[in-house]
Write a protein that holds these residues in place. Structure first.
Motif, mmCIF file in Angstrom:
data_model
loop_
_atom_site.group_PDB
_atom_site.id
_atom_site.type_symbol
_atom_site.label_atom_id
_atom_site.label_comp_id
_atom_site.label_asym_id
_atom_site.label_seq_id
_atom_site.Cartn_x
_atom_site.Cartn_y
_atom_site.Cartn_z
ATOM 1 N N GLY A 1 0.675 -1.498 -0.227
ATOM 2 C CA GLY A 1 0.218 0.264 -0.017
ATOM 3 C C GLY A 1 0.987 1.248 -0.203
ATOM 4 N N LYS A 2 2.055 0.958 0.040
ATOM 5 C CA LYS A 2 2.976 2.202 0.052
ATOM 6 C C LYS A 2 3.755 2.540 -1.702
ATOM 7 C CE LYS A 2 4.621 1.620 4.980
ATOM 8 N NZ LYS A 2 3.766 2.641 5.280
ATOM 9 N N THR A 3 3.909 4.264 -1.455
ATOM 10 C CA THR A 3 4.132 4.397 -2.900
ATOM 11 C C THR A 3 6.164 4.776 -2.699
ATOM 12 O OG1 THR A 3 4.897 6.634 -2.214
ATOM 13 C CG2 THR A 3 2.558 6.241 -2.612
ATOM 14 N N PRO A 4 6.416 4.242 -4.506
ATOM 15 C CA PRO A 4 7.817 4.433 -4.476
ATOM 16 C C PRO A 4 8.416 5.401 -3.722
ATOM 17 C CG PRO A 4 6.409 3.639 -6.704
ATOM 18 C CD PRO A 4 6.014 5.046 -5.856
ATOM 19 N N GLY A 5 7.769 6.665 -3.589
ATOM 20 C CA GLY A 5 8.549 7.715 -2.453
ATOM 21 C C GLY A 5 8.985 7.168 -0.944
ATOM 22 N N ASP A 6 7.519 6.604 -0.285
ATOM 23 C CA ASP A 6 6.995 5.603 0.526
ATOM 24 C C ASP A 6 8.340 5.093 1.093
ATOM 25 O OD1 ASP A 6 5.242 7.406 1.485
ATOM 26 O OD2 ASP A 6 3.577 5.856 0.670
ATOM 27 N N VAL A 7 9.056 3.951 -0.364
ATOM 28 C CA VAL A 7 9.998 3.085 0.061
ATOM 29 C C VAL A 7 11.086 3.893 0.006
ATOM 30 C CG1 VAL A 7 11.064 0.708 -0.721
ATOM 31 C CG2 VAL A 7 8.350 1.451 -0.461
ATOM 32 N N LEU A 8 11.200 4.627 -0.621
ATOM 33 C CA LEU A 8 12.927 5.953 -1.063
ATOM 34 C C LEU A 8 12.817 5.978 0.628
ATOM 35 C CD1 LEU A 8 11.809 7.024 -4.203
ATOM 36 C CD2 LEU A 8 13.497 5.416 -3.908
ATOM 37 N N GLN A 9 12.073 6.464 1.535
ATOM 38 C CA GLN A 9 12.115 7.832 2.514
ATOM 39 C C GLN A 9 12.517 6.359 3.605
ATOM 40 O OE1 GLN A 9 11.767 11.077 2.938
ATOM 41 N NE2 GLN A 9 12.679 9.779 5.020
ATOM 42 N N ILE A 10 12.574 5.208 3.986
ATOM 43 C CA ILE A 10 12.737 4.345 4.437
ATOM 44 C C ILE A 10 13.820 4.035 4.249
ATOM 45 C CG2 ILE A 10 13.071 1.806 5.220
ATOM 46 C CD1 ILE A 10 9.629 2.700 4.231
ATOM 47 N N LEU A 11 14.189 3.601 3.175
ATOM 48 C CA LEU A 11 16.147 3.660 2.037
ATOM 49 C C LEU A 11 16.723 4.807 2.501
ATOM 50 C CD1 LEU A 11 15.153 1.817 -1.147
ATOM 51 C CD2 LEU A 11 16.413 0.447 0.750
ATOM 52 N N GLN A 12 16.057 5.695 2.617
ATOM 53 C CA GLN A 12 17.391 6.994 3.491
ATOM 54 C C GLN A 12 17.408 7.094 4.165
ATOM 55 O OE1 GLN A 12 15.195 10.044 1.567
ATOM 56 N NE2 GLN A 12 15.502 9.402 -0.712
ATOM 57 N N ASN A 13 16.367 6.645 4.782
ATOM 58 C CA ASN A 13 16.577 6.361 6.546
ATOM 59 C C ASN A 13 16.897 5.697 6.808
ATOM 60 O OD1 ASN A 13 15.688 8.937 6.881
ATOM 61 N ND2 ASN A 13 13.496 7.721 6.938
ATOM 62 N N SER A 14 17.729 3.939 6.310
ATOM 63 C CA SER A 14 18.311 2.998 6.798
ATOM 64 C C SER A 14 19.547 3.489 6.726
ATOM 65 C CB SER A 14 18.396 1.742 5.967
ATOM 66 O OG SER A 14 16.900 1.746 6.314
ATOM 67 N N GLU A 15 20.630 2.857 7.951
ATOM 68 C CA GLU A 15 21.612 2.633 7.999
ATOM 69 C C GLU A 15 22.642 1.469 7.459
ATOM 70 O OE1 GLU A 15 22.954 4.728 11.809
ATOM 71 O OE2 GLU A 15 21.959 6.686 10.713
#
Length: 596
Positions: free
Chosen positions: A207-221
């Motif tokens: 149910g998430k958008t590509p932008g949501d997924v990108l935000q998750i990735l950007q916040n990942s370390e």
């Protein structure tokens, strides 16, 4: 009969004979048709011969005394050819080795050597498929190291793992849209186009958008863990071998339509690009040929670039049509749209039709047609020099820029090596001229007949008289082992750029107006626009040279192999000599059709 059977048995491989015996013991367990097929296959001479060869090669490889020294001789051959190509002009031995190593039989032998050294002759059997419940869904857990590579979707993103994602229009699921060749996702070998992403670092993305997924990735370390449902019928990516020369400049930072600016590849006109993937109709993946180990980037496909240029022209024509007024300079200005602005000293004559003393070629495709052509990419390949056969050198430039003087000086430097064909003309002979020296004089009827018969590689009309260069005169110079030097009108470029001639084209460019005027005045150069050569160049003629140079670059710049700015005749001549030596001794990128 018994002797023949014994001889046949002697040639059979023992292992295959044992298999045949085993088949006879299992005849009751299989159908007669299957047993007959297997017996025929195992007893065939071809299979036994192949097994014998395989056994002998394997035995040789087990013998340490005959072990191969290396398994990459083909790569070594390529590297040696590259080195020799730069030294062929220094030593006859280097030149002989260079042509010897291009022998296809020798290259095939080295390929066979590498295949054996790498034990590539062993059979590769597919893995036995695992039977699964039809309702069971395969899940893959993939872990990648976060790096400076793009993972992007509908929005711009920070560089992550070298892939792009999108939302499936039918299912609404997040799927892998593109794998960037050479990136982390590609190197992993376990992520493919079409794979569905269901979790990222333990976070469900349903149910998430590509932008949501990108935000998750950007916040990942650190490492990034994907939970993926593999797509059906996918396979590993295979790089294509297509190389192209770019005919335009491109900067992804200025492209509002690219899926991910960070994934884009910037390039300039003339760059050689390795197109590694053309799977996407609009966005190809490519890397610069000089950066072979770099990750591939996105560039507009040929179709997309053509559509973009057509759209821009349509918009521009619409705007121009609305803004035109009677007597507008734009309708007759010779500076093409999009070309560099001229300096203030030349702007006063921008609406004046430039003079020309040279031949105005009456070609089927004139300037107006050439301006409408869309230059995108041209497929190229390395064209290797051939001993004793030199490519014709074609000097193109604005009238008066000095290309004929450069041709004269190059020919005088070594008259036995550099020669120019004598042009044909239908004009009357003038006092002091010698037939066959300045021109070959023929009747108009004869020349028109020869033109129709295709005997001229280029021709044109000037002040009611025909001029041209015969194909036979160029061919005779090349066959004599000499370098043919041509300096035709720039409209003859496409007529000369053929697979038969394979010319090496050089643009002789004028410097800026101030430098052009200063150097010609200091050397007391005589105007080539005055047939008596009794005066120097005027400011108007200098301005015309600059404008003509810009026009040639705008219309035909992508066709040239080299560019030489003729700001100083001596240095320009040395640059020309170096260019000619490169064409003689080095493999150069040329249209692929010239190599095939």
């Amino acid at each position: 009969m018994t002797a023949e059977v014994m001889a046949a048995d002697a040639n059979r491989d023992p292992a295959l004979s044992k298999l045949v015996s085993s088949l006879q013991e299992t005849e009751t367990l299989s159908s007669e048709q299957e047993i007959d097929f297997l017996k025929t296959l195992l007893e065939s001479k071809e299979l036994n011969a192949l097994v014998n060869v395989h056994s002998k090669v394997a035995k040789v490889l087990r013998d340490d005394k005959l072990a191969p020294l290396l398994s990459t001789s083909t790569q070594v051959l390529i590297e040696v050819l590259e080195q020799l190509s730069q030294r062929c002009h220094l030593s006859p031995i280097c030149k002989e080795a260079f042509y010897l190593l291009q022998n296809p039989h020798l290259q095939s032998l080295l390929c066979a050597h590498d295949a054996i050294a790498q034990k590539d002759f062993y059979p590769h059997l597919p893995e036995i498929p695992v039977e699964m419940d039809e309702d069971e869904e395969t899940i893959k857990i993939v872990q990648l190291v976060k790096s400076n590579e793009p993972l992007a979707g509908a929005q711009s993103a920070e560089p992550i793992v070298g892939a792009t994602i999108k939302t499936d229009e039918e299912t609404g699921k997040i799927i892998i849209a593109r794998i960037m060749h050479g990136g982390a996702a590609d190197r992993s070998g376990v992520i493919h186009v079409g794979d569905e992403v269901i979790e990222v670092n333990g976070i469900n993305v349903e149910g998430k958008t590509p932008g949501d997924v990108l935000q998750i990735l950007q916040n990942s370390e650190g490492n990034i863990t994907f939970k993926i449902v593999p797509s059906d019928g996918k396979g590993g990516q295979r790089e294509s071998k297509v190389r192209v020369r770019a005919h335009f400049d491109y900067n992804p930072e200025n492209d509002p339509y690219i899926p991910c600016k960070e994934a884009g590849l910037a390039f300039q006109r003339g760059d050689i690009l390795h197109i590694v993937s053309q799977d996407d109709a609009y966005w190809w993946q490519a890397r610069k040929e000089s950066e072979r180990t770099a990750r591939a980037g996105l560039i507009p496909s040929r179709a997309l670039q053509e559509r973009r240029v057509i759209h821009e022209r349509t918009q521009r024509d619409t705007t121009d049509g609305e803004s035109k007024t009677e007597g507008s300079c734009a309708s007759i200005c010779t500076t093409p749209p999009g070309s560099p602005m001229l300096n203030s000293s030349s702007s006063t004559s921008s609406c004046r039709q430039p003079k020309t003393k040279k031949i105005m070629y009456d070609l089927a495709e004139n300037d107006d047609f050439d301006r409408e052509m869309i230059a995108t990419y041209e497929e190229v390949a390395k064209l290797y020099p051939r001993p004793g056969v030199y490519r014709p050198v074609v000097l193109i430039g604005a009238p008066g820029v000095g290309r004929n003087e450069l041709k004269r000086r190059l020919t005088a430097r070594d008259p036995e090596k550099f020669r120019s064909p004598v042009p044909y003309t239908t004009r009357p002979i003038r006092q002091g001229e010698v037939p066959g020296r300045e021109y070959i004089f023929i009747s108009r009827e004869k020349m028109e007949s020869d033109v129709s018969a295709g005997k001229f590689i280029e021709h044109g009309e000037y002040k009611g008289h025909l001029y041209g260069t015969s194909a036979e005169s160029v061919k005779s110079i090349v066959n004599a082992g000499c370098v043919c030097i041509l300096s035709p009108h720039y409209q003859a470029i496409k007529a000369l750029r053929t697979v038969q001639l394979k010319p090496f084209m050089i643009h002789i460019k004028p410097p800026s107006f101030d430098v052009l005027k200063g150097t010609r005045t200091a050397s007391r150069a005589k105007s080539t626009f005055d047939e008596t050569n009794s005066r120097g160049f005027t400011d108007e003629e200098f301005q015309d040279m600059v404008k003509h140079g810009e026009r040639i670059d705008f219309l035909y710049g992508h066709y040239f192999d080299e560019e030489i700015v003729n700001d100083d005749l001596a240095s320009a001549l040395e640059k020309l000599v170096n260019c000619v030596q490169r064409a003689e001794n080095e493999p150069l990128w040329s249209p692929a059709s010239w190599v095939q």
